[in-house]
Design a protein around this motif. Structure first.
Motif, PDB file in Angstrom:
ATOM      1  N   SER A   1       0.813  -1.227   0.000  1.00 29.05           N
ATOM      2  CA  SER A   1       0.000   0.000   0.000  1.00 29.05           C
ATOM      3  C   SER A   1       0.840   1.267   0.000  1.00 29.05           C
ATOM      4  CB  SER A   1      -0.935  -0.001   1.227  1.00 29.05           C
ATOM      5  OG  SER A   1      -1.763  -1.135   1.245  1.00 29.05           O
ATOM      6  N   GLY A   2       2.148   1.113  -0.050  1.00 28.46           N
ATOM      7  CA  GLY A   2       3.023   2.281  -0.080  1.00 28.46           C
ATOM      8  C   GLY A   2       3.027   3.075   1.208  1.00 28.46           C
ATOM      9  N   LEU A   3       2.900   2.365   2.338  1.00 27.90           N
ATOM     10  CA  LEU A   3       2.815   3.036   3.634  1.00 27.90           C
ATOM     11  C   LEU A   3       4.110   2.974   4.434  1.00 27.90           C
ATOM     12  CD1 LEU A   3      -0.692   1.709   4.797  1.00 27.90           C
ATOM     13  CD2 LEU A   3      -0.173   3.904   3.709  1.00 27.90           C
ATOM     14  N   SER A   4       5.173   2.495   3.823  1.00 23.78           N
ATOM     15  CA  SER A   4       6.409   2.265   4.574  1.00 23.78           C
ATOM     16  C   SER A   4       6.970   3.532   5.203  1.00 23.78           C
ATOM     17  CB  SER A   4       7.460   1.629   3.660  1.00 23.78           C
ATOM     18  OG  SER A   4       7.015   0.374   3.203  1.00 23.78           O
ATOM     19  N   ASP A   5       6.694   4.688   4.602  1.00 20.42           N
ATOM     20  CA  ASP A   5       7.190   5.947   5.157  1.00 20.42           C
ATOM     21  C   ASP A   5       6.308   6.478   6.282  1.00 20.42           C
ATOM     22  OD1 ASP A   5       9.298   5.939   3.392  1.00 20.42           O
ATOM     23  OD2 ASP A   5       8.309   7.224   1.919  1.00 20.42           O
ATOM     24  N   ARG A   6       5.131   5.861   6.448  1.00 21.30           N
ATOM     25  CA  ARG A   6       4.161   6.362   7.422  1.00 21.30           C
ATOM     26  C   ARG A   6       3.915   5.395   8.584  1.00 21.30           C
ATOM     27  NH1 ARG A   6       3.298  11.711   7.565  1.00 21.30           N
ATOM     28  NH2 ARG A   6       3.003  12.583   5.490  1.00 21.30           N
TER      29      ARG A   6
END
Length: 398
Positions: free
Chosen positions: A246-251
């Motif tokens: 989900s592309g949440l690795s930075d969050r």
């Protein structure tokens, strides 16, 4: 009065509770001895060994895990020690476990008063009529119940206890420990929501991340908060995969279990704690911890502590377990509060939890002990006695 506290294990929150009880009893000229059945394992095994805080503390099987021990194995070792102590009152864990079942059996044999602590609500576990019949028979050998709060009275009544035979205050933490200001900060995490605990199905952390993703899409670029998940368990891989996909690795920040000494500052800096447990979460002491640290709470209606400790729009929000839309809306609502209102929620958490510290436990337990010692032991019929004699309890790890 000689008191024994008996359970599978007394980890994490229990040493401080028992120390408070020991001091209260000592002030009256009474004594407390602690008996743990197993020295290894349990779902709090990550915490390591207890500090017994100077109390008289026995571990019956120091090298064993609870699931390795049957009630039949425990009974002779436990009864030999109880014979030496000769307790007037035994404060024991739930009758489903060997600690509670064997305490009731001992009480029948030696006329000791039995006080059972339990935070499982009737509606949390479905049982067939035969199981209910057996449990009522065993409960007839229990002199009083020690529950978290008055919300458990219907449960106690169902099992045959009068209102006078129920006492409250079992689920507390050391508020002073959790509220003490810590110098360390977590600025590297930015502003964040936090969820803490074992990543197992009943706690539904995967759905927390899904709800958080919905929150991000609603907030957009309006300075969204991050999400910190602390813990480990069988759901961890599934969560990690979703975060990456989900592309949440930075969050989303995934951390292992932290030592208790590391957690207060986490709560003190968090925007809010999220607890998405289902009804098998009989209380949820992480809520106590967070509130003592001045943290607002978003908790599922189903979580045991929710109705008692979380006040809607005052120190947090409640939502239906696994309703990701509703949980996401809680995050959005809090995000959109002005700083003054967020601060008011933090203060409300501290104010509400102030009465849920160690004195609540010690006072509730002593009140229950005074009651059982000043009243005749509850009567049991022939069938009750037969069932009590046969039931040894069992431990099922979660």
């Amino acid at each position: 009065m000689k008191v024994v506290a008996l359970h599978t294990d007394f980890r994490i929150y229990w040493p401080a509770r028992l120390k408070a009880l020991s001091e209260e009893l000592a002030s009256r000229g009474d004594t407390l001895e602690v008996i743990e059945i197993a020295g290894e394992g349990s779902h709090y095994s990550f915490a390591g060994n207890n500090d017994t805080l100077g109390m008289t503390w026995h571990i019956l099987f120091p090298e064993s895990k609870p699931e390795e021990l049957s009630g039949e194995t425990i009974e002779p070792v436990l009864f030999e020690l109880l014979t030496l102590i000769k307790p007037d009152v035994i404060l024991a864990g739930a009758i489903a476990f060997p600690s509670g079942a064997l305490a009731v059996k001992w009480g029948q044999m030696h006329h000791s008063r039995i006080l059972i602590f339990d935070d499982s609500k009737l509606e949390a576990v479905r049982r067939n009529p035969i199981v209910n019949f057996v449990k009522r028979a065993v409960y007839n050998g229990v002199d009083a119940m020690f529950y978290p709060a008055q919300d458990w009275m219907n449960t106690g009544r169902f099992w045959g206890f009068s209102d006078d035979e129920m006492f409250f205050g079992v689920d507390v933490v050391d508020n002073d420990f959790w509220s003490k200001s810590r110098k360390t900060s977590h600025n590297a995490w930015g502003d964040y929501f936090v969820a803490v605990g074992r990543q197992i199905p009943k706690k539904n952390y995967f759905e927390v991340v899904v709800a958080y993703n919905k929150y991000l899409k609603t907030i957009g670029e309006n300075n969204p908060y991050n999400l910190v998940l602390i813990g480990d368990g069988p759901e961890r891989g599934r969560i990690e995969q979703y975060v990456i996909e989900s592309g949440l690795s930075d969050r989303v920040i995934l951390l292992p279990f932290l030592r208790q000494e590391e957690l207060p500052v986490v709560y003190q800096n968090a925007k809010a704690l999220i607890c998405n447990s289902n009804s098998s979460e009989t209380w949820g002491l992480v809520i106590n911890e967070a509130m003592a640290g001045g943290c607002p709470v978003f908790a599922s209606y189903e979580c045991g502590a929710s109705n008692v400790l979380v006040k809607e729009d005052i120190n947090g929000y409640k939502f239906k377990c696994n309703d990701v839309e509703m949980l996401a809306e809680c995050m959005v609502r809090y995000h959109n509060l002005n700083p003054h209102m967020q601060l008011a929620m933090r203060d409300s958490s501290r104010n509400i939890i102030e009465k849920w510290g160690l004195p609540r436990f010690a006072n509730g337990a002593v009140e229950a002990m005074n009651y059982v010692m000043s009243h005749p032991k509850r009567r049991t019929g022939l069938i009750d006695k037969l069932i009590i004699n046969k039931w040894h309890g069992q431990y099922r790890p979660i």
